[in-house]
Design a protein around this motif. Structure first.
Motif, PDB file in Angstrom:
ATOM      1  N   GLY A   3      42.458   7.022  -2.345  1.00  0.00           N
ATOM      2  CA  GLY A   3      41.909   6.868  -3.689  1.00  0.00           C
ATOM      3  C   GLY A   3      40.418   6.612  -3.678  1.00  0.00           C
ATOM      4  N   GLY A   4      40.006   5.625  -2.867  1.00  0.00           N
ATOM      5  CA  GLY A   4      38.626   5.173  -2.881  1.00  0.00           C
ATOM      6  C   GLY A   4      37.657   6.020  -2.084  1.00  0.00           C
ATOM      7  N   ILE A   5      38.171   6.945  -1.297  1.00  0.00           N
ATOM      8  CA  ILE A   5      37.287   7.845  -0.560  1.00  0.00           C
ATOM      9  C   ILE A   5      37.554   9.287  -0.968  1.00  0.00           C
ATOM     10  CG2 ILE A   5      36.558   8.678   1.707  1.00  0.00           C
ATOM     11  CD1 ILE A   5      37.203   5.878   2.824  1.00  0.00           C
ATOM     12  N   VAL A   6      38.754   9.785  -0.716  1.00  0.00           N
ATOM     13  CA  VAL A   6      39.035  11.198  -0.981  1.00  0.00           C
ATOM     14  C   VAL A   6      38.856  11.536  -2.461  1.00  0.00           C
ATOM     15  CG1 VAL A   6      40.781  13.018  -0.865  1.00  0.00           C
ATOM     16  CG2 VAL A   6      40.553  11.400   1.039  1.00  0.00           C
ATOM     17  N   PRO A  21      22.283  11.075 -10.210  1.00  0.00           N
ATOM     18  CA  PRO A  21      23.118  11.523  -9.102  1.00  0.00           C
ATOM     19  C   PRO A  21      24.390  10.699  -8.903  1.00  0.00           C
ATOM     20  CG  PRO A  21      21.168  10.399  -8.275  1.00  0.00           C
ATOM     21  CD  PRO A  21      21.009  10.532  -9.759  1.00  0.00           C
ATOM     22  N   THR A  22      24.449   9.500  -9.475  1.00  0.00           N
ATOM     23  CA  THR A  22      25.618   8.636  -9.275  1.00  0.00           C
ATOM     24  C   THR A  22      26.743   8.884 -10.277  1.00  0.00           C
ATOM     25  OG1 THR A  22      24.683   6.896 -10.674  1.00  0.00           O
ATOM     26  CG2 THR A  22      24.197   6.785  -8.311  1.00  0.00           C
ATOM     27  N   VAL A  23      26.534   9.757 -11.247  1.00  0.00           N
ATOM     28  CA  VAL A  23      27.494   9.922 -12.346  1.00  0.00           C
ATOM     29  C   VAL A  23      28.906  10.247 -11.856  1.00  0.00           C
ATOM     30  CG1 VAL A  23      26.978  12.367 -12.789  1.00  0.00           C
ATOM     31  CG2 VAL A  23      27.904  10.936 -14.616  1.00  0.00           C
ATOM     32  N   GLY A  24      29.036  11.124 -10.898  1.00  0.00           N
ATOM     33  CA  GLY A  24      30.367  11.497 -10.422  1.00  0.00           C
ATOM     34  C   GLY A  24      31.107  10.330  -9.801  1.00  0.00           C
ATOM     35  N   PHE A  25      30.385   9.551  -9.004  1.00  0.00           N
ATOM     36  CA  PHE A  25      31.021   8.393  -8.388  1.00  0.00           C
ATOM     37  C   PHE A  25      31.426   7.375  -9.462  1.00  0.00           C
ATOM     38  CE2 PHE A  25      28.619  10.188  -4.854  1.00  0.00           C
ATOM     39  CZ  PHE A  25      29.580  10.186  -3.853  1.00  0.00           C
ATOM     40  N   LEU A  26      30.534   7.111 -10.401  1.00  0.00           N
ATOM     41  CA  LEU A  26      30.823   6.143 -11.469  1.00  0.00           C
ATOM     42  C   LEU A  26      32.032   6.577 -12.298  1.00  0.00           C
ATOM     43  CD1 LEU A  26      30.012   3.593 -13.064  1.00  0.00           C
ATOM     44  CD2 LEU A  26      28.532   5.057 -14.446  1.00  0.00           C
ATOM     45  N   LEU A  27      32.030   7.821 -12.760  1.00  0.00           N
ATOM     46  CA  LEU A  27      33.149   8.304 -13.582  1.00  0.00           C
ATOM     47  C   LEU A  27      34.437   8.470 -12.777  1.00  0.00           C
ATOM     48  CD1 LEU A  27      31.316  10.883 -15.889  1.00  0.00           C
ATOM     49  CD2 LEU A  27      31.852   8.470 -16.335  1.00  0.00           C
ATOM     50  N   GLY A  28      34.311   8.541 -11.472  1.00  0.00           N
ATOM     51  CA  GLY A  28      35.487   8.660 -10.609  1.00  0.00           C
ATOM     52  C   GLY A  28      36.179   7.343 -10.323  1.00  0.00           C
ATOM     53  N   TRP A  29      35.515   6.217 -10.632  1.00  0.00           N
ATOM     54  CA  TRP A  29      36.111   4.919 -10.330  1.00  0.00           C
ATOM     55  C   TRP A  29      37.504   4.723 -10.921  1.00  0.00           C
ATOM     56  CZ3 TRP A  29      31.742   0.718 -10.910  1.00  0.00           C
ATOM     57  CH2 TRP A  29      30.861   0.828  -9.834  1.00  0.00           C
ATOM     58  N   PRO A  30      37.750   5.001 -12.193  1.00  0.00           N
ATOM     59  CA  PRO A  30      39.115   4.791 -12.708  1.00  0.00           C
ATOM     60  C   PRO A  30      40.160   5.657 -12.002  1.00  0.00           C
ATOM     61  CG  PRO A  30      37.555   5.013 -14.519  1.00  0.00           C
ATOM     62  CD  PRO A  30      36.815   5.377 -13.265  1.00  0.00           C
ATOM     63  N   PHE A  31      39.790   6.868 -11.649  1.00  0.00           N
ATOM     64  CA  PHE A  31      40.723   7.764 -10.957  1.00  0.00           C
ATOM     65  C   PHE A  31      40.994   7.271  -9.543  1.00  0.00           C
ATOM     66  CE2 PHE A  31      38.590  10.186 -14.242  1.00  0.00           C
ATOM     67  CZ  PHE A  31      39.666  10.748 -14.918  1.00  0.00           C
ATOM     68  N   ALA A  32      39.960   6.761  -8.887  1.00  0.00           N
ATOM     69  CA  ALA A  32      40.119   6.211  -7.542  1.00  0.00           C
ATOM     70  C   ALA A  32      41.053   5.002  -7.561  1.00  0.00           C
ATOM     71  CB  ALA A  32      38.751   5.829  -6.976  1.00  0.00           C
ATOM     72  N   SER A  33      40.863   4.122  -8.521  1.00  0.00           N
ATOM     73  CA  SER A  33      41.735   2.948  -8.646  1.00  0.00           C
ATOM     74  C   SER A  33      43.168   3.378  -8.960  1.00  0.00           C
ATOM     75  CB  SER A  33      41.232   2.006  -9.749  1.00  0.00           C
ATOM     76  OG  SER A  33      40.021   1.416  -9.396  1.00  0.00           O
ATOM     77  N   TYR A  34      43.298   4.368  -9.834  1.00  0.00           N
ATOM     78  CA  TYR A  34      44.630   4.836 -10.214  1.00  0.00           C
ATOM     79  C   TYR A  34      45.393   5.373  -8.998  1.00  0.00           C
ATOM     80  CZ  TYR A  34      48.428   7.130 -12.645  1.00  0.00           C
ATOM     81  OH  TYR A  34      49.679   7.500 -13.051  1.00  0.00           O
ATOM     82  N   VAL A  35      44.763   6.225  -8.233  1.00  0.00           N
ATOM     83  CA  VAL A  35      45.435   6.812  -7.067  1.00  0.00           C
ATOM     84  C   VAL A  35      45.750   5.743  -6.029  1.00  0.00           C
ATOM     85  CG1 VAL A  35      45.147   8.416  -5.123  1.00  0.00           C
ATOM     86  CG2 VAL A  35      44.547   9.139  -7.442  1.00  0.00           C
ATOM     87  N   GLY A  40      32.344  12.389  -6.947  1.00  0.00           N
ATOM     88  CA  GLY A  40      30.964  12.136  -6.568  1.00  0.00           C
ATOM     89  C   GLY A  40      30.209  13.378  -6.144  1.00  0.00           C
ATOM     90  N   VAL A  41      30.859  14.218  -5.356  1.00  0.00           N
ATOM     91  CA  VAL A  41      30.210  15.453  -4.885  1.00  0.00           C
ATOM     92  C   VAL A  41      29.944  16.392  -6.062  1.00  0.00           C
ATOM     93  CG1 VAL A  41      30.601  17.542  -3.512  1.00  0.00           C
ATOM     94  CG2 VAL A  41      31.010  15.296  -2.503  1.00  0.00           C
ATOM     95  N   VAL A  42      30.892  16.484  -6.980  1.00  0.00           N
ATOM     96  CA  VAL A  42      30.679  17.329  -8.162  1.00  0.00           C
ATOM     97  C   VAL A  42      29.497  16.797  -8.976  1.00  0.00           C
ATOM     98  CG1 VAL A  42      31.673  18.059 -10.366  1.00  0.00           C
ATOM     99  CG2 VAL A  42      33.037  18.187  -8.276  1.00  0.00           C
ATOM    100  N   GLY A  43      29.429  15.473  -9.167  1.00  0.00           N
ATOM    101  CA  GLY A  43      28.314  14.874  -9.895  1.00  0.00           C
ATOM    102  C   GLY A  43      26.980  15.118  -9.204  1.00  0.00           C
ATOM    103  N   LEU A  44      26.973  15.006  -7.890  1.00  0.00           N
ATOM    104  CA  LEU A  44      25.750  15.279  -7.125  1.00  0.00           C
ATOM    105  C   LEU A  44      25.317  16.729  -7.299  1.00  0.00           C
ATOM    106  CD1 LEU A  44      25.961  13.524  -3.632  1.00  0.00           C
ATOM    107  CD2 LEU A  44      24.077  13.445  -5.240  1.00  0.00           C
ATOM    108  N   THR A  45      26.274  17.627  -7.261  1.00  0.00           N
ATOM    109  CA  THR A  45      25.970  19.050  -7.393  1.00  0.00           C
ATOM    110  C   THR A  45      25.410  19.362  -8.776  1.00  0.00           C
ATOM    111  OG1 THR A  45      27.730  19.587  -5.827  1.00  0.00           O
ATOM    112  CG2 THR A  45      26.961  21.368  -7.216  1.00  0.00           C
ATOM    113  N   ILE A  46      25.988  18.760  -9.801  1.00  0.00           N
ATOM    114  CA  ILE A  46      25.551  19.023 -11.180  1.00  0.00           C
ATOM    115  C   ILE A  46      24.171  18.424 -11.455  1.00  0.00           C
ATOM    116  CG2 ILE A  46      26.030  18.481 -13.612  1.00  0.00           C
ATOM    117  CD1 ILE A  46      29.042  18.726 -12.872  1.00  0.00           C
TER     118      ILE A  46
END
Length: 182
Positions: A120-123, A82-96, A129-135
């Motif tokens: 970046g770190g929330i939105v 369930p954490t995959v979306g949040f984990l893979l989103g980290w670089p994008f969050a830092s970038y934004v 994260g939500v997409v990863g949770l859904t998948i």
């Protein structure tokens, strides 16, 4: 160049070190951790590109098997959790987060960095994260979004802390704030 590589490695280590704080379990299987503070700081302090590289470095190392996520997790099995979306989103969050601090050069740095960390770190991070949770769970999109709201209060505090620390670093060591380097 060497200094930039050192900062990238340092912030990857910071994100990993924040994983030493015990995670708070939630019903979704995605724990509340301090590591997202490191993701936010990587962006607000290092800037978009370097911040994303620091987060990406840690993601790659974790997926290679090093147990550097909160609770001592690591490995390719995370891609099915369930954490995959949040984990893979980290670089994008830092970038934004970093991009906002780089571009928004007027106003109080605490406010700029806090807003950048929030966006970046929330939105952005929650989109992944939500997409990863859904998948990877039986939750639908609305249920996954609703379940993720449990993280918002703590993440707002982390965004404010990121703003405060970014401003403090800018005052103490202006040359270390690479997100504002020309």
């Amino acid at each position: 160049m060497e200094r930039q590589i050192a900062y990238i490695a340092l912030f990857a280590a910071l994100i990993a070190a924040l994983g030493l704080l015990p995670p708070i379990p939630t019903p979704t299987g995605v724990p509340i951790t301090a590591q997202t503070l490191g993701v936010m700081l990587a962006g607000t302090i290092l800037g978009a590109r370097r911040g994303a590289l620091a987060s990406l470095l840690l993601v790659v190392i974790v997926l290679m098997g090093l147990p550097l996520l909160a609770g001592g997790r690591g490995g390719l099995g995370l891609l099915q959790g369930p954490t995959v979306g949040f984990l893979l989103g980290w670089p994008f969050a830092s970038y934004v987060s970093g991009l906002i601090v780089e571009k928004w050069r007027t106003g109080n740095l605490f406010l700029v960095a806090s807003v950048a960390a929030f966006l970046g770190g929330i939105v952005v991070l929650y989109l992944f994260g939500v997409v990863g949770l859904t998948i990877n769970t039986k939750l639908g999109l609305v249920e996954a979004t609703t379940a993720s709201m449990v993280y918002v209060p703590g993440d707002i505090v982390k965004a404010a802390v990121a703003g405060f620390l970014t401003q403090a670093i800018a005052k103490a060591r202006p040359n270390a704030l690479l997100s504002r380097a020309s």
